[in-house]
Design a protein around this motif. Structure first.
Motif, PDB file in Angstrom:
ATOM      1  N   MET A 232       0.816  -1.210   0.000  1.00 18.31           N
ATOM      2  CA  MET A 232       0.000   0.000   0.000  1.00 18.31           C
ATOM      3  C   MET A 232       0.854   1.267   0.000  1.00 18.31           C
ATOM      4  SD  MET A 232      -3.065  -0.903  -0.365  1.00 18.31           S
ATOM      5  CE  MET A 232      -3.853   0.676  -0.065  1.00 18.31           C
ATOM      6  N   ASN A 233       2.139   1.139   0.320  1.00 15.77           N
ATOM      7  CA  ASN A 233       3.036   2.295   0.233  1.00 15.77           C
ATOM      8  C   ASN A 233       3.229   2.761  -1.200  1.00 15.77           C
ATOM      9  OD1 ASN A 233       3.444   2.385   2.998  1.00 15.77           O
ATOM     10  ND2 ASN A 233       5.284   1.098   2.926  1.00 15.77           N
ATOM     11  N   TYR A 234       2.828   1.934  -2.170  1.00 15.43           N
ATOM     12  CA  TYR A 234       3.076   2.236  -3.576  1.00 15.43           C
ATOM     13  C   TYR A 234       1.765   2.405  -4.363  1.00 15.43           C
ATOM     14  CZ  TYR A 234       7.500   0.592  -1.836  1.00 15.43           C
ATOM     15  OH  TYR A 234       8.634   0.455  -1.068  1.00 15.43           O
ATOM     16  N   VAL A 235       0.692   2.581  -3.632  1.00 18.07           N
ATOM     17  CA  VAL A 235      -0.621   2.771  -4.239  1.00 18.07           C
ATOM     18  C   VAL A 235      -1.007   4.245  -4.169  1.00 18.07           C
ATOM     19  CG1 VAL A 235      -3.092   2.311  -3.998  1.00 18.07           C
ATOM     20  CG2 VAL A 235      -1.456   0.440  -3.793  1.00 18.07           C
ATOM     21  N   THR A 236      -1.453   4.797  -5.303  1.00 18.26           N
ATOM     22  CA  THR A 236      -2.009   6.155  -5.352  1.00 18.26           C
ATOM     23  C   THR A 236      -3.443   6.046  -5.856  1.00 18.26           C
ATOM     24  OG1 THR A 236       0.168   7.113  -5.848  1.00 18.26           O
ATOM     25  CG2 THR A 236      -1.775   8.464  -6.323  1.00 18.26           C
ATOM     26  N   PHE A 237      -4.374   6.557  -5.084  1.00 20.13           N
ATOM     27  CA  PHE A 237      -5.780   6.435  -5.450  1.00 20.13           C
ATOM     28  C   PHE A 237      -6.173   7.511  -6.453  1.00 20.13           C
ATOM     29  CE2 PHE A 237      -5.744   4.205  -1.360  1.00 20.13           C
ATOM     30  CZ  PHE A 237      -6.394   3.034  -1.724  1.00 20.13           C
ATOM     31  N   GLY A 238      -7.026   7.120  -7.422  1.00 22.83           N
ATOM     32  CA  GLY A 238      -7.564   8.050  -8.394  1.00 22.83           C
ATOM     33  C   GLY A 238      -8.831   8.698  -7.875  1.00 22.83           C
ATOM     34  N   ALA A 239      -9.517   9.416  -8.768  1.00 18.59           N
ATOM     35  CA  ALA A 239     -10.686  10.188  -8.361  1.00 18.59           C
ATOM     36  C   ALA A 239     -11.789   9.285  -7.810  1.00 18.59           C
ATOM     37  CB  ALA A 239     -11.210  10.997  -9.541  1.00 18.59           C
ATOM     38  N   LEU A 240     -12.110   8.193  -8.503  1.00 22.22           N
ATOM     39  CA  LEU A 240     -13.147   7.290  -8.004  1.00 22.22           C
ATOM     40  C   LEU A 240     -12.697   6.564  -6.747  1.00 22.22           C
ATOM     41  CD1 LEU A 240     -14.628   5.677 -11.247  1.00 22.22           C
ATOM     42  CD2 LEU A 240     -15.837   7.083  -9.575  1.00 22.22           C
ATOM     43  N   GLY A 241     -11.440   6.152  -6.723  1.00 14.72           N
ATOM     44  CA  GLY A 241     -10.925   5.473  -5.545  1.00 14.72           C
ATOM     45  C   GLY A 241     -10.998   6.346  -4.306  1.00 14.72           C
ATOM     46  N   ARG A 242     -10.707   7.626  -4.449  1.00 14.62           N
ATOM     47  CA  ARG A 242     -10.800   8.549  -3.320  1.00 14.62           C
ATOM     48  C   ARG A 242     -12.255   8.773  -2.919  1.00 14.62           C
ATOM     49  NH1 ARG A 242      -7.559  13.793  -4.917  1.00 14.62           N
ATOM     50  NH2 ARG A 242      -8.008  14.320  -2.735  1.00 14.62           N
ATOM     51  N   ALA A 243     -13.142   8.888  -3.921  1.00 12.91           N
ATOM     52  CA  ALA A 243     -14.557   9.118  -3.625  1.00 12.91           C
ATOM     53  C   ALA A 243     -15.168   7.938  -2.869  1.00 12.91           C
ATOM     54  CB  ALA A 243     -15.323   9.368  -4.917  1.00 12.91           C
ATOM     55  N   PHE A 244     -14.746   6.734  -3.196  1.00 10.88           N
ATOM     56  CA  PHE A 244     -15.279   5.540  -2.524  1.00 10.88           C
ATOM     57  C   PHE A 244     -14.891   5.511  -1.048  1.00 10.88           C
ATOM     58  CE2 PHE A 244     -16.296   2.181  -5.953  1.00 10.88           C
ATOM     59  CZ  PHE A 244     -16.960   3.137  -6.706  1.00 10.88           C
ATOM     60  N   GLN A 245     -13.821   6.197  -0.684  1.00 11.60           N
ATOM     61  CA  GLN A 245     -13.300   6.090   0.674  1.00 11.60           C
ATOM     62  C   GLN A 245     -13.669   7.273   1.568  1.00 11.60           C
ATOM     63  OE1 GLN A 245      -9.164   4.151   0.821  1.00 11.60           O
ATOM     64  NE2 GLN A 245      -9.257   4.947  -1.274  1.00 11.60           N
ATOM     65  N   VAL A 246     -14.544   8.162   1.097  1.00 10.50           N
ATOM     66  CA  VAL A 246     -15.002   9.253   1.962  1.00 10.50           C
ATOM     67  C   VAL A 246     -15.987   8.667   2.968  1.00 10.50           C
ATOM     68  CG1 VAL A 246     -16.185  11.466   2.058  1.00 10.50           C
ATOM     69  CG2 VAL A 246     -14.684  10.938   0.128  1.00 10.50           C
TER      70      VAL A 246
ATOM     71  N   LEU B  45      -5.977  -7.415   0.692  1.00  9.93           N
ATOM     72  CA  LEU B  45      -6.875  -6.659   1.552  1.00  9.93           C
ATOM     73  C   LEU B  45      -8.311  -6.877   1.098  1.00  9.93           C
ATOM     74  CD1 LEU B  45      -4.917  -3.269   1.717  1.00  9.93           C
ATOM     75  CD2 LEU B  45      -5.041  -5.021   3.498  1.00  9.93           C
ATOM     76  N   PRO B  46      -9.286  -6.688   1.993  1.00 14.56           N
ATOM     77  CA  PRO B  46     -10.685  -6.787   1.574  1.00 14.56           C
ATOM     78  C   PRO B  46     -11.001  -5.724   0.527  1.00 14.56           C
ATOM     79  CG  PRO B  46     -10.486  -6.786   3.981  1.00 14.56           C
ATOM     80  CD  PRO B  46      -9.143  -6.416   3.440  1.00 14.56           C
ATOM     81  N   PRO B  47     -12.003  -5.960  -0.291  1.00 13.70           N
ATOM     82  CA  PRO B  47     -12.391  -4.952  -1.293  1.00 13.70           C
ATOM     83  C   PRO B  47     -12.771  -3.630  -0.626  1.00 13.70           C
ATOM     84  CG  PRO B  47     -13.473  -7.048  -1.740  1.00 13.70           C
ATOM     85  CD  PRO B  47     -12.833  -7.180  -0.392  1.00 13.70           C
ATOM     86  N   ILE B  48     -12.497  -2.538  -1.319  1.00 18.26           N
ATOM     87  CA  ILE B  48     -12.873  -1.204  -0.853  1.00 18.26           C
ATOM     88  C   ILE B  48     -14.262  -0.901  -1.385  1.00 18.26           C
ATOM     89  CG2 ILE B  48     -12.325   1.260  -1.007  1.00 18.26           C
ATOM     90  CD1 ILE B  48      -9.389   0.484  -1.211  1.00 18.26           C
ATOM     91  N   ARG B  49     -15.204  -0.668  -0.496  1.00 16.12           N
ATOM     92  CA  ARG B  49     -16.591  -0.424  -0.869  1.00 16.12           C
ATOM     93  C   ARG B  49     -16.970   1.008  -0.525  1.00 16.12           C
ATOM     94  NH1 ARG B  49     -19.072  -5.278  -1.962  1.00 16.12           N
ATOM     95  NH2 ARG B  49     -17.975  -7.128  -1.202  1.00 16.12           N
ATOM     96  N   ALA B  50     -17.761   1.618  -1.388  1.00 21.24           N
ATOM     97  CA  ALA B  50     -18.216   2.986  -1.151  1.00 21.24           C
ATOM     98  C   ALA B  50     -19.294   2.978  -0.067  1.00 21.24           C
ATOM     99  CB  ALA B  50     -18.760   3.596  -2.437  1.00 21.24           C
ATOM    100  N   LEU B  51     -19.040   3.708   1.026  1.00 23.89           N
ATOM    101  CA  LEU B  51     -20.030   3.817   2.091  1.00 23.89           C
ATOM    102  C   LEU B  51     -21.207   4.693   1.668  1.00 23.89           C
ATOM    103  CD1 LEU B  51     -17.667   4.214   5.180  1.00 23.89           C
ATOM    104  CD2 LEU B  51     -18.786   2.137   4.329  1.00 23.89           C
ATOM    105  N   HIS B  52     -20.921   5.676   0.818  1.00 21.58           N
ATOM    106  CA  HIS B  52     -21.948   6.575   0.302  1.00 21.58           C
ATOM    107  C   HIS B  52     -21.835   6.599  -1.220  1.00 21.58           C
ATOM    108  CE1 HIS B  52     -22.770   8.213   4.333  1.00 21.58           C
ATOM    109  NE2 HIS B  52     -21.467   8.114   4.510  1.00 21.58           N
ATOM    110  N   PRO B  53     -22.935   6.521  -1.949  1.00 27.21           N
ATOM    111  CA  PRO B  53     -22.855   6.518  -3.413  1.00 27.21           C
ATOM    112  C   PRO B  53     -22.345   7.853  -3.936  1.00 27.21           C
ATOM    113  CG  PRO B  53     -25.135   6.735  -2.695  1.00 27.21           C
ATOM    114  CD  PRO B  53     -24.325   6.457  -1.468  1.00 27.21           C
ATOM    115  N   PRO B  54     -21.266   7.853  -4.705  1.00 24.82           N
ATOM    116  CA  PRO B  54     -20.787   9.123  -5.270  1.00 24.82           C
ATOM    117  C   PRO B  54     -21.682   9.575  -6.416  1.00 24.82           C
ATOM    118  CG  PRO B  54     -19.431   7.313  -6.057  1.00 24.82           C
ATOM    119  CD  PRO B  54     -20.405   6.718  -5.080  1.00 24.82           C
TER     120      PRO B  54
END
Length: 322
Positions: free
Chosen positions: A120-134, A174-183
């Motif tokens: 994960m030290n080498y992962v950069t999240f994109g726009a959708l990836g960041r939105a899913f993690q708010v 790691l477990p899948p990253i799921r959006a807590l709120h729909p973007p």
């Protein structure tokens, strides 16, 4: 936020009314039809696909919605090499390999800032990836000019935007990253490569941004952007009568119907800024110079702000206005 035209459910709004990553308010006049399209996209949890002339305000709508609702805003400009994966995350395998070699050098282990065994030290999240993690609220994602990418790009997006709105990082266990709120995903298209794929179009709410050809509506847009289309010192603002005359000349120019690339609202605002800089309130409506420059049949001031194609330039040089 009782006067907000956008109907986002309370459970998806940010605590306190505004997220730290929400953009600043932008001047924007959304038509009732466009507001309805945004609300349908929110209610049905579907992407909103916008088409319209360049400079018609497609991209600015996403910022306007995010600012009005106080939601975080993430921008994804699509390029010819873009893949759907880019909007989720990118993984820098070269940097990780570099750190592995660096850590193996004698006496250099202390100097390694990133641990190569932590992918994960080498992962950069994109726009959708960041939105899913708010965690607090929904986010607004602008996918700008989707038709610049490969034809498979739109359909690949569907696997992410459909339920359950989740993605996995292949390089990490790691477990899948799921959006807590729909973007709220707003997508713009200029049809540079023709129509988008039918499965993608079926998934989207569609809206076309018509050019506001009504003079009163143009005046409303101009007023929203400030006097003479931008907040300027008083000496560089145009008198209302000159703005009226400029709008009249601008609409006559578009009404010709023989321009390869008709100027849009963005060009109009830039043109008014230039006119305000050149004339401002240093001259009044009684001065014949600016009036003559805006009358039909005379050379158009600052044509380089209105004509953006070579085939249209002879008309600019000739001063055609209608």
């Amino acid at each position: 936020m009782t006067d907000c035209p956008f109907e986002l459910p309370a459970e998806h709004r940010p605590p306190g009314g505004r997220h730290p990553e929400a953009p600043d308010p932008v001047p924007y006049i959304a038509s009732p039809m466009l507001i309805e399209a945004v609300n349908l996209a929110i209610h049905l949890d579907r992407p909103l696909l916008l088409e319209g002339e360049a400079g018609s305000g497609k991209s600015q709508l996403a910022r306007h919605v995010a600012a009005t609702l106080g939601l975080p805003f993430y921008f994804w400009p699509v390029r010819s090499t873009s893949q759907a994966q880019d909007g989720l995350y990118s993984y820098d395998a070269i940097l990780r390999l570099h750190d592995v070699h660096l850590a193996q050098l004698p006496g250099r282990r202390v100097g390694v800032k990133r641990h190569p065994q932590q992918p994960m030290n080498y992962v950069t999240f994109g726009a959708l990836g960041r939105a899913f993690q708010v965690p607090e609220c929904s986010a607004v994602v602008l996918i700008d000019e989707i038709d610049k990418a490969d034809l498979d790009f739109p359909n690949d997006l569907l696997t992410v935007l459909d339920d359950p709105r989740a993605f996995s990082i292949r390089e990490a266990r790691l477990p899948p990253i799921r959006a807590l709120h729909p973007p709220l995903v707003i997508i713009t298209s200029n049809k540079e490569k023709g129509n988008l794929p039918a499965p993608f179009l079926r998934r989207c709410i569609y809206s076309y941004l018509e050019f506001p050809a009504d003079p009163a509506r143009l005046q409303e847009i101009i007023a929203a952007h400030g006097t003479a289309a931008a907040p300027r010192p008083a000496a560089e603002t145009l008198e209302p009568a000159l703005i009226d005359l400029a709008v009249e000349r601008f609409l006559a120019l578009r009404a010709q119907g023989n321009l390869f690339k008709p100027p849009g609202t963005s060009e109009l605002l830039d043109w008014l800024r230039a006119l305000g800089r050149a004339w401002g309130q240093r001259v009044g409506t009684a001065d014949p110079a600016p009036i003559a420059a805006l009358r039909d049949g005379t050379r158009l001031p600052f044509p380089e702000l209105l004509f953006k194609q070579r085939v249209d330039w002879p008309r600019a040089a000739a001063g055609q206005a209608g």
